[in-house]
Design a protein around this motif. Structure first.
Motif, PDB file in Angstrom:
ATOM      1  N   GLY A  39       0.783  -1.232   0.000  1.00  0.00           N
ATOM      2  CA  GLY A  39       0.000   0.000   0.000  1.00  0.00           C
ATOM      3  C   GLY A  39       0.816   1.283   0.000  1.00  0.00           C
ATOM      4  O   GLY A  39       0.498   2.221   0.724  1.00  0.00           O
ATOM      5  N   PRO A  40       1.875   1.369  -0.837  1.00  0.00           N
ATOM      6  CA  PRO A  40       2.682   2.600  -0.849  1.00  0.00           C
ATOM      7  C   PRO A  40       1.927   3.706  -1.585  1.00  0.00           C
ATOM      8  O   PRO A  40       0.933   3.437  -2.259  1.00  0.00           O
ATOM      9  CB  PRO A  40       3.926   2.193  -1.634  1.00  0.00           C
ATOM     10  N   HIS A  85      -1.503  -2.296  -4.572  1.00  0.00           N
ATOM     11  CA  HIS A  85      -2.568  -1.293  -4.400  1.00  0.00           C
ATOM     12  C   HIS A  85      -1.975   0.097  -4.146  1.00  0.00           C
ATOM     13  O   HIS A  85      -2.148   0.711  -3.082  1.00  0.00           O
ATOM     14  CB  HIS A  85      -3.537  -1.692  -3.289  1.00  0.00           C
ATOM     15  N   GLU A 131      -4.722   2.763  -7.230  1.00  0.00           N
ATOM     16  CA  GLU A 131      -6.112   3.122  -6.952  1.00  0.00           C
ATOM     17  C   GLU A 131      -6.752   3.687  -8.222  1.00  0.00           C
ATOM     18  O   GLU A 131      -7.944   3.527  -8.461  1.00  0.00           O
ATOM     19  CB  GLU A 131      -6.173   4.157  -5.824  1.00  0.00           C
TER      20      GLU A 131
HETATM   21  N1  ARG Z   1      -2.221   3.530   0.570  1.00  0.00           N
HETATM   22  C1  ARG Z   1      -2.961   3.265   1.763  1.00  0.00           C
HETATM   23  C2  ARG Z   1      -2.378   4.049   2.930  1.00  0.00           C
HETATM   24  O1  ARG Z   1      -1.276   4.539   2.856  1.00  0.00           O
HETATM   25  C3  ARG Z   1      -2.967   1.812   2.132  1.00  0.00           C
HETATM   26  C4  ARG Z   1      -3.691   0.934   1.146  1.00  0.00           C
HETATM   27  C5  ARG Z   1      -4.186  -0.339   1.766  1.00  0.00           C
HETATM   28  N2  ARG Z   1      -4.974  -1.147   0.853  1.00  0.00           N
HETATM   29  C6  ARG Z   1      -6.240  -0.888   0.523  1.00  0.00           C
HETATM   30  N3  ARG Z   1      -6.851  -1.678  -0.338  1.00  0.00           N
HETATM   31  N4  ARG Z   1      -6.890   0.144   1.014  1.00  0.00           N
HETATM   32  O2  ARG Z   1      -3.036   4.168   3.941  1.00  0.00           O
END
Ligand code: ARG
Length: 607
Positions: free
Chosen positions: A129-130, A166, A277
């Motif tokens: 989740g970067p 993701h 996303e």
């Molecule tokens: N990019 C998100 C964050 O930094 C985390 C993503 C986690 N995965 C998901 N499907 N929402 O908080």
């Protein structure tokens, strides 16, 4: 959905089958025959407590029941003894012969004693989740390391596993970057709506620029409302497809992704997919229409929400005037903001629709911080209500935080977050020091030494992570993680290197591994652990808890160390004993290496 495994041949299963048949033959429920590793390894290898429960039900004397059950085991040469202990516990001690047979069986098994799942499932693991423009810090370690290990474990067990990063590349953050960069470089063609030519192929920013611009813009957006409104407008225009913004955004994405991939690669973390996303964006509009058609969207002060709490699911909320009201819990999912934008939750639900269409997973596992638990509760409930997934197919395997010595999420001395690549560099430095202190690595070339130090550093970081349950917050302590003693990654690598060195010497002396014959107590202990691998893996798989695998691997390394101290491998004149012990070392190394690999660690050949 339930986790079903292929038939196992470990001792727990063998003895459970044996005891279950005995209970059934005596007219009791076969389930009383459940056997488990002994709580008192000094007294027995396995135990069964079933006589107590069935005796209670039948109003019989438990010791008498136990005596009847034990009579069925007479003549089974897998058992050296079966004692009845205390009020009626059955204590099993295995024969050397049974242990030898099992050891040779595992040694001949390409799966090293772990048969895996009965039915292959398709699993998506959403981890890492970067985000664009945000360099990874220590807080990103948990999801990356735990996700990588679960991905490997599930794949080894036989599932088809897709790891998806993701990537956070959509939403308000992108708008912030666009407007902040315009202030620095207003002349860029991306901002000129009349521009019709080709945009430059070279990005107008470096990663360092993004790392500087983003935090400042994010701070400013919190107080400067004009700036925030501009960023929101830019976000909407980007999402609506404004050409220049899309081109600029593509540069942000590429620059960030390359740097992130480098960080992950250095840690030995890999994704099969780098969907962002943004890739779910095309699914948002039709999904909103569908939610609306299904009557799930509700107007709420200009926004549109989905109510996910069932009747009666409420919690108390204190209002500003001090009064307390009952509000739905979990709160509604915000699907469309009052400005008309899709939100984080909207994107996640749309991603479920996308994954369903592209992959049709049986299970989607989200390895994400516990602090997002409510978010996932909202997202999953929405998906179930709308029929985008079946109950149980979506699962948040949450993780805790990495804390500093003060017990709060780790911060550097100046209050900032510790960057992941800085952290790794520090770990490599520490590993180098430790190797030198321990007098290790002296005979290696410079390149080999660097490779070893890197492996030791990665093992230190990852094992510290994995040896804690994913929900346990743990305190980051590089000094402790990098020692070669105790429950650490470097200790495991050191034991693997010792095994490799024994096998190298054996090969030099022309000695080969042969049939394993268990005789010594230390050999028994080692084989019992080798046999326990299957159980440890299954528990890891069922509970999504790599700390159980970490425990197993650590105990295996310890058992080897004890064995090696007690049982000379290369010395002595008995060729059969030497061949047997070499067989045990070969097998132990195989299982240790597999265990390390399933945790995402790899051992050097030499130290
Ligand atoms: N990019 C998100 C964050 O930094 C985390 C993503 C986690 N995965 C998901 N499907 N929402 O908080």
């Amino acid at each position: 959905m339930s986790d079903a495994f292929a038939p196992s041949h470990d001792f727990k299963t063998q003895l459970t089958d044996l005891a279950s048949a005995a209970f059934a033959a005596e007219g009791f429920d076969a389930s009383a025959g459940r056997v488990q590793p002994s709580d008192r390894p000094d007294l027995a290898d396995f135990q069964c407590n079933g006589a107590l429960s069935v005796a209670k039900q039948a109003k019989a004397n438990p010791r008498e029941v136990a005596t009847k059950i034990v009579a069925h085991f007479a003549g089974d040469d897998r058992l050296k003894s079966t004692d009845i202990a205390g009020p009626g516990f059955l204590n099993f001690v295995l024969s050397d012969r049974a242990l030898s047979t099992r050891a040779n069986e595992i040694a001949a098994d390409p799966r090293i004693g772990a048969p895996g799942v009965a039915q292959r499932r398709k699993v998506i693991i959403d981890f890492g989740g970067p985000n664009v423009a945000k360099e990874m810090h220590i807080g990103h370690l948990r999801t990356a390391v735990i996700g990588e290990s679960l991905k490997r474990v599930m794949r080894f067990m036989g599932d088809e596993v897709i790891g998806d990063a993701h990537f956070g590349d959509w939403g308000y953050q992108m708008g912030l970057l666009i407007v902040a960069l315009r202030e620095e470089q207003p002349g860029l063609p991306y901002y000129d709506e009349g521009f019709t030519g080709d945009y430059p192929a070279q990005p107008p920013v470096t990663l360092d620029d993004l790392g500087r611009i983003y935090p400042a813009a994010s701070e400013r957006g919190k107080t400067d409302t004009a700036f925030r409104d501009m960023a929101r407008k830019a976000t909407k225009e980007l999402q609506a497809g404004r050409r220049g913004y899309r081109a600029l955004w593509q540069h942000f994405v590429t620059v960030s992704r390359e740097a992130l991939k480098r960080d992950y690669a250095a840690l030995g973390v890999e994704f099969d997919l780098w969907y962002g996303e943004s890739d779910a964006d095309p699914y948002v509009e039709p999904m909103i229409a569908d939610l609306d058609a299904k009557g799930l969207l509700v107007d709420d002060q200009g926004a549109r929400v989905v109510h996910v709490a069932k009747p009666g699911e409420t919690r108390k909320k204190k209002l500003d005037d001090g009064s307390v009201i009952e509000v739905p819990s979990p709160p509604p999912l915000l699907a469309v903001s009052s400005e008309g934008s899709a939100m984080y939750g909207t994107t996640d639900v749309a991603t479920i629709v996308q994954r369903q269409k592209e992959f049709g997973p049986d299970l989607s596992l989200y390895i994400v911080d516990q602090r997002q638990a409510e978010h996932f509760e909202q997202v999953f409930r929405t998906a179930y209500l709308a029929g985008y997934a079946r109950e149980g197919q979506l699962e948040h395997a949450a993780n805790g935080t990495v804390n500093g010595p003060d017990g709060k999420p780790y911060k550097t001395r100046d209050g900032g977050t510790l960057k992941l690549h800085v952290l790794l560099a520090e770990a490599i430095e520490k590993a180098t020091e430790r190797l030198r202190e321990a007098g290790l690595g002296g005979g290696l070339s410079e390149a080999q030494f660097a490779d070893t130090a890197h492996k030791v550093a990665v093992a230190a970081l990852k094992f510290a992570e994995l040896s804690n349950h994913r929900l346990t917050n743990y305190i980051f302590d590089l000094d402790r993680f990098t020692t070669f003693e105790g429950k650490t990654g470097p200790y495991l690598l050191y034991q693997a290197v010792r095994m490799k060195s024994i096998l190298r010497k054996a090969a030099e002396q022309g000695l080969a591994a042969g049939t394993i014959e268990v005789t010594e107590p230390a050999e028994r202990e080692l084989v019992l652990l080798l046999d326990g691998f299957d159980g440890a893996l299954k528990e890891t798989y069922i509970k999504r808890a790599p700390n159980l695998l970490a425990d197993h691997v650590y105990r295996l390394a310890q058992a080897f160390s004890k064995f090696y101290a007690a049982c000379p491998v290369l010395a002595g004149d008995d060729a059969a004993i030497k061949a047997s012990r070499l067989g045990l070392v070969t097998l132990t190394l195989k299982q240790l290496e597999l265990g390390l690999d399933l945790m995402g660690l790899s051992s050097p050949d030499q130290m």
